[in-house]
Scaffold this motif. Structure first.
Motif, PDB file in Angstrom:
ATOM      1  N   UNK A   1      12.175 -15.571 -19.377  1.00 30.59           N
ATOM      2  CA  UNK A   1      11.863 -13.346 -18.301  1.00 30.59           C
ATOM      3  C   UNK A   1      11.658 -14.303 -17.024  1.00 30.59           C
ATOM      4  N   UNK A   2      10.038 -15.585 -16.623  1.00 31.40           N
ATOM      5  CA  UNK A   2      10.000 -16.413 -15.660  1.00 31.40           C
ATOM      6  C   UNK A   2      11.546 -16.713 -14.839  1.00 31.40           C
ATOM      7  N   UNK A   3      11.849 -17.410 -15.702  1.00 28.42           N
ATOM      8  CA  UNK A   3      13.510 -18.193 -15.546  1.00 28.42           C
ATOM      9  C   UNK A   3      14.257 -17.628 -14.392  1.00 28.42           C
ATOM     10  N   UNK A   4      14.513 -16.194 -15.404  1.00 28.08           N
ATOM     11  CA  UNK A   4      16.062 -15.190 -14.569  1.00 28.08           C
ATOM     12  C   UNK A   4      15.166 -14.748 -13.010  1.00 28.08           C
ATOM     13  N   UNK A   5      13.752 -14.512 -13.481  1.00 26.88           N
ATOM     14  CA  UNK A   5      13.297 -14.272 -11.845  1.00 26.88           C
ATOM     15  C   UNK A   5      13.579 -15.489 -10.947  1.00 26.88           C
ATOM     16  N   UNK A   6      13.300 -17.006 -11.245  1.00 25.44           N
ATOM     17  CA  UNK A   6      13.391 -18.366 -10.278  1.00 25.44           C
ATOM     18  C   UNK A   6      14.885 -17.787  -9.645  1.00 25.44           C
ATOM     19  N   UNK A   7      15.997 -17.529 -11.307  1.00 28.01           N
ATOM     20  CA  UNK A   7      16.770 -17.961 -10.865  1.00 28.01           C
ATOM     21  C   UNK A   7      17.623 -16.697 -10.159  1.00 28.01           C
ATOM     22  N   UNK A   8      17.025 -16.031 -10.444  1.00 28.57           N
ATOM     23  CA  UNK A   8      17.549 -14.871  -9.264  1.00 28.57           C
ATOM     24  C   UNK A   8      17.116 -15.350  -8.068  1.00 28.57           C
ATOM     25  N   UNK A   9      15.818 -15.443  -7.923  1.00 25.65           N
ATOM     26  CA  UNK A   9      15.512 -15.922  -6.624  1.00 25.65           C
ATOM     27  C   UNK A   9      16.517 -17.288  -5.585  1.00 25.65           C
TER      28      UNK A   9
ATOM     29  N   UNK B   1       3.690 -16.816 -15.499  1.00 22.67           N
ATOM     30  CA  UNK B   1       4.208 -18.376 -15.319  1.00 22.67           C
ATOM     31  C   UNK B   1       3.442 -19.046 -13.959  1.00 22.67           C
ATOM     32  N   UNK B   2       2.325 -18.661 -13.601  1.00 23.96           N
ATOM     33  CA  UNK B   2       1.219 -19.261 -12.784  1.00 23.96           C
ATOM     34  C   UNK B   2       1.444 -20.906 -12.912  1.00 23.96           C
ATOM     35  N   UNK B   3       1.229 -21.542 -13.320  1.00 25.51           N
ATOM     36  CA  UNK B   3       2.602 -23.176 -13.402  1.00 25.51           C
ATOM     37  C   UNK B   3       3.407 -23.738 -13.688  1.00 25.51           C
ATOM     38  N   UNK B   4       4.069 -22.404 -12.779  1.00 26.16           N
ATOM     39  CA  UNK B   4       5.651 -22.915 -13.167  1.00 26.16           C
ATOM     40  C   UNK B   4       5.878 -23.734 -11.758  1.00 26.16           C
ATOM     41  N   UNK B   5       5.634 -25.173 -11.465  1.00 24.91           N
ATOM     42  CA  UNK B   5       5.734 -25.895 -10.447  1.00 24.91           C
ATOM     43  C   UNK B   5       7.458 -25.450  -9.457  1.00 24.91           C
ATOM     44  N   UNK B   6       8.153 -25.034 -10.720  1.00 26.54           N
ATOM     45  CA  UNK B   6       9.958 -25.504  -9.976  1.00 26.54           C
ATOM     46  C   UNK B   6       9.792 -23.798  -8.949  1.00 26.54           C
TER      47      UNK B   6
ATOM     48  N   UNK C   1       0.798 -27.644  -4.312  1.00 26.97           N
ATOM     49  CA  UNK C   1       0.669 -27.508  -5.478  1.00 26.97           C
ATOM     50  C   UNK C   1       1.277 -27.904  -6.658  1.00 26.97           C
ATOM     51  N   UNK C   2       2.647 -27.772  -6.471  1.00 27.38           N
ATOM     52  CA  UNK C   2       4.078 -27.833  -7.244  1.00 27.38           C
ATOM     53  C   UNK C   2       3.418 -29.652  -7.953  1.00 27.38           C
ATOM     54  N   UNK C   3       3.196 -30.295  -6.910  1.00 27.34           N
ATOM     55  CA  UNK C   3       3.063 -31.408  -6.780  1.00 27.34           C
ATOM     56  C   UNK C   3       2.100 -31.642  -8.166  1.00 27.34           C
ATOM     57  N   UNK C   4       0.884 -31.141  -8.022  1.00 30.12           N
ATOM     58  CA  UNK C   4       0.278 -31.584  -8.416  1.00 30.12           C
ATOM     59  C   UNK C   4       0.077 -30.946  -9.926  1.00 30.12           C
ATOM     60  N   UNK C   5       0.384 -29.743  -9.837  1.00 35.12           N
ATOM     61  CA  UNK C   5       1.245 -29.326 -11.289  1.00 35.12           C
ATOM     62  C   UNK C   5       2.114 -29.593 -12.516  1.00 35.12           C
TER      63      UNK C   5
END
Length: 138
Positions: free
Chosen positions: A66-74, A97-102, A126-130
């Motif tokens: 589900x969170x990958x689907x939102x990311x991919x649609x984005x 998924x608040x820690x999703x660096x991608x 933040x992505x680099x930290x995660x």
């Protein structure tokens, strides 16, 4: 529930796992998700957006998909230069998924394209930290 009915339930559940279920019994979300990935790889962005939307709306995607689907649609929206919709999808992926660096990185790219460099730097940092946390955690 009697011991016999409990054993029967366990047996039926085990058989379903071993033998598998027809895709229609699992719902259409995973199929739409795969079709969205395929469309994106072909650079058919409209079809990718449509399929990821169907997958999201199906209500039967497992949490990571589900969170990958939102990311991919984005990503598909961003490729069409529809940055506001892309940001909405990345925000939703990060809500799930608040820690999703991608998604943080992707959102940072969109903020860069929109000229919002402060937000872009925050997301990239933040992505680099995660990612560092993920690689250094036992």
């Amino acid at each position: 529930m009697t011991l016999r009915s409990l054993r029967m339930s366990v047996l039926v559940g085990t058989l379903a796992l071993v033998l598998g279920s027809p895709e229609s019994a699992l719902g259409q979300g995973p199929r739409h998700f795969r079709e969205g990935l395929e469309a994106y790889q072909r650079r058919d962005l409209d079809a990718a957006i449509q399929r990821f939307t169907l997958a999201i709306d199906s209500g039967d995607l497992p949490h990571p998909d589900l969170f990958f689907a939102f990311n991919n649609r984005g990503n598909a929206h961003a490729a069409r230069h529809d940055y506001d919709r892309a940001l909405q999808d990345y925000d939703e992926a990060l809500r799930l998924n608040p820690k999703f660096a991608g998604a943080m990185r992707n959102r940072g790219i969109v903020y860069t394209r929109k000229g919002d460099y402060d937000r872009a730097i925050r997301d990239f940092s933040e992505a680099a930290r995660e990612e560092l946390q993920a690689f250094t955690s036992p």
